[in-house]
Design an enzyme around this catalytic site. Sequence first.
Site, mmCIF file in Angstrom:
data_model
loop_
_atom_site.group_PDB
_atom_site.id
_atom_site.type_symbol
_atom_site.label_atom_id
_atom_site.label_comp_id
_atom_site.label_asym_id
_atom_site.label_seq_id
_atom_site.Cartn_x
_atom_site.Cartn_y
_atom_site.Cartn_z
ATOM 1 N N SER A 35 0.693 -1.279 -0.050
ATOM 2 C CA SER A 35 0.120 0.258 0.004
ATOM 3 C C SER A 35 0.844 1.108 0.110
ATOM 4 O O SER A 35 1.774 1.367 1.045
ATOM 5 C CB SER A 35 -1.149 0.082 1.290
ATOM 6 N N MET B 215 -12.267 3.738 0.577
ATOM 7 C CA MET B 215 -13.060 4.229 1.760
ATOM 8 C C MET B 215 -13.820 5.284 1.846
ATOM 9 O O MET B 215 -13.273 6.414 2.506
ATOM 10 C CB MET B 215 -11.834 4.044 2.943
ATOM 11 N N ASP C 215 -5.027 3.417 -1.179
ATOM 12 C CA ASP C 215 -6.134 3.426 -0.251
ATOM 13 C C ASP C 215 -6.569 4.980 -0.353
ATOM 14 O O ASP C 215 -6.097 5.964 -0.345
ATOM 15 C CB ASP C 215 -5.356 3.540 1.125
ATOM 16 N N MET D 112 -9.430 7.568 0.661
ATOM 17 C CA MET D 112 -9.998 7.761 1.894
ATOM 18 C C MET D 112 -10.720 9.312 1.949
ATOM 19 O O MET D 112 -9.961 10.372 1.309
ATOM 20 C CB MET D 112 -9.143 7.882 3.232
ATOM 21 N N HIS E 244 -1.502 -1.329 -3.987
ATOM 22 C CA HIS E 244 -2.573 -1.147 -3.367
ATOM 23 C C HIS E 244 -2.985 0.270 -3.044
ATOM 24 O O HIS E 244 -2.212 0.891 -2.425
ATOM 25 C CB HIS E 244 -2.810 -1.937 -2.032
ATOM 26 N N HIS F 275 -8.980 0.563 -3.129
ATOM 27 C CA HIS F 275 -9.574 0.348 -1.873
ATOM 28 C C HIS F 275 -10.393 1.611 -1.538
ATOM 29 O O HIS F 275 -9.653 2.683 -1.045
ATOM 30 C CB HIS F 275 -8.804 -0.030 -0.849
ATOM 31 N N ASP G 27 -6.129 -6.763 4.961
ATOM 32 C CA ASP G 27 -5.621 -5.394 4.797
ATOM 33 C C ASP G 27 -5.392 -5.165 6.397
ATOM 34 O O ASP G 27 -6.634 -4.626 7.038
ATOM 35 C CB ASP G 27 -6.478 -4.538 4.000
ATOM 36 N N MET H 4 -11.227 -6.453 6.301
ATOM 37 C CA MET H 4 -10.191 -5.178 7.115
ATOM 38 C C MET H 4 -9.636 -5.872 8.466
ATOM 39 O O MET H 4 -10.645 -6.335 9.247
ATOM 40 C CB MET H 4 -10.956 -3.939 7.231
HETATM 41 C C1 DX5 Z 1 -5.904 1.256 6.285
HETATM 42 C C2 DX5 Z 1 -5.749 0.808 4.781
HETATM 43 C C3 DX5 Z 1 -4.421 -0.076 4.702
HETATM 44 C C4 DX5 Z 1 -3.296 0.381 5.192
HETATM 45 C C5 DX5 Z 1 -2.410 -0.791 5.788
HETATM 46 O O1 DX5 Z 1 -7.132 1.782 6.374
HETATM 47 O O2 DX5 Z 1 -6.764 0.308 4.014
HETATM 48 O O3 DX5 Z 1 -4.257 -0.276 3.192
HETATM 49 O O4 DX5 Z 1 -2.282 1.022 4.359
HETATM 50 O O5 DX5 Z 1 -1.285 -0.356 6.549
HETATM 51 P P1 DX5 Z 1 -0.346 -1.348 7.224
HETATM 52 O O6 DX5 Z 1 0.144 -2.404 6.556
HETATM 53 O O7 DX5 Z 1 0.479 -0.381 7.843
HETATM 54 O O8 DX5 Z 1 -1.535 -1.803 8.556
HETATM 55 ZN ZN ZN Z 2 -6.481 -0.616 2.132
#
Ligand code: DX5
Ligand code: ZN
Length: 220
Positions: A10, A70, A37, A39, A35, A68, A175, A139
């Site tokens: 990620s 969110m 993320d 948000m 990946h 992903h 994840d 998650m």
């Molecule tokens: C968290 C994200 C993850 C995050 C994971 O909300 O969806 O993808 O980057 O990070 P680590 O591997 O550091 O837990």
């Molecule tokens: Zn993620």
Amino acid sequence: MDKKIIVAPSVLSADFSEIKGALADIKASGAPWVHLDVMDGSFVPNITFGSKFIADIRKHSDLFFDAHLMVREPQNHIEDFAKAGCQAITVHSEACVHLDRTLNQIKTLGCKAGVSIVPSTPVSMIEGILEIVDIVLIMTVNPGFGGQSLIPYTLEKVKRLVEIRGNRDFLISVDGGISDRTIVEASNAGIDIAVAGSAFFASKDKADFVSRISRGYGKK
Ligand code: DX5
Ligand code: ZN
């Protein structure tokens, strides 16, 4: 067992001002997926980046882009993420009233369709749509931030999905908090994909990290 886990670093844990270098590091590590993320500061407390950022970095990587989302109301943005070059788009069941429609929208745009559930959401919430998904993202932390510890009971949901998968061919991803210490249990639970942010970027030898995670091995 020879099954290889797909490792999806990620970029959340990368320095965004050095994003090209981070993408090169992921490529050099042998990881096949990136990946991403996304948000929105509402579905989760943090804000990261949107489809323009992904379209811009698409020029600097030939790896599989695993987005992903969110975000609330993801259906309003899916076309933008598909056009930006995402090959898989995962939405949260908790963020979609019309989840079936949203997943079909993703597939119609030619992307793999993923559904994700946060730790407090049971697998039963998504059982009805398992027929139409390509990826189920469990998650293993409460989404919003990198660097958190894996919540052990979430791996029970991976085991449950493996039990009920039958002939369906969706992949199970985890994840959050995936590291040298947690990968063994996650692998034993039956995952197909491991997302790793902080543990990947903190690794001095990223190729070794990816190789071990893909085989479900912790650090010796
Ligand atoms: C968290 C994200 C993850 C995050 C994971 O909300 O969806 O993808 O980057 O990070 P680590 O591997 O550091 O837990
Ligand atoms: Zn993620």
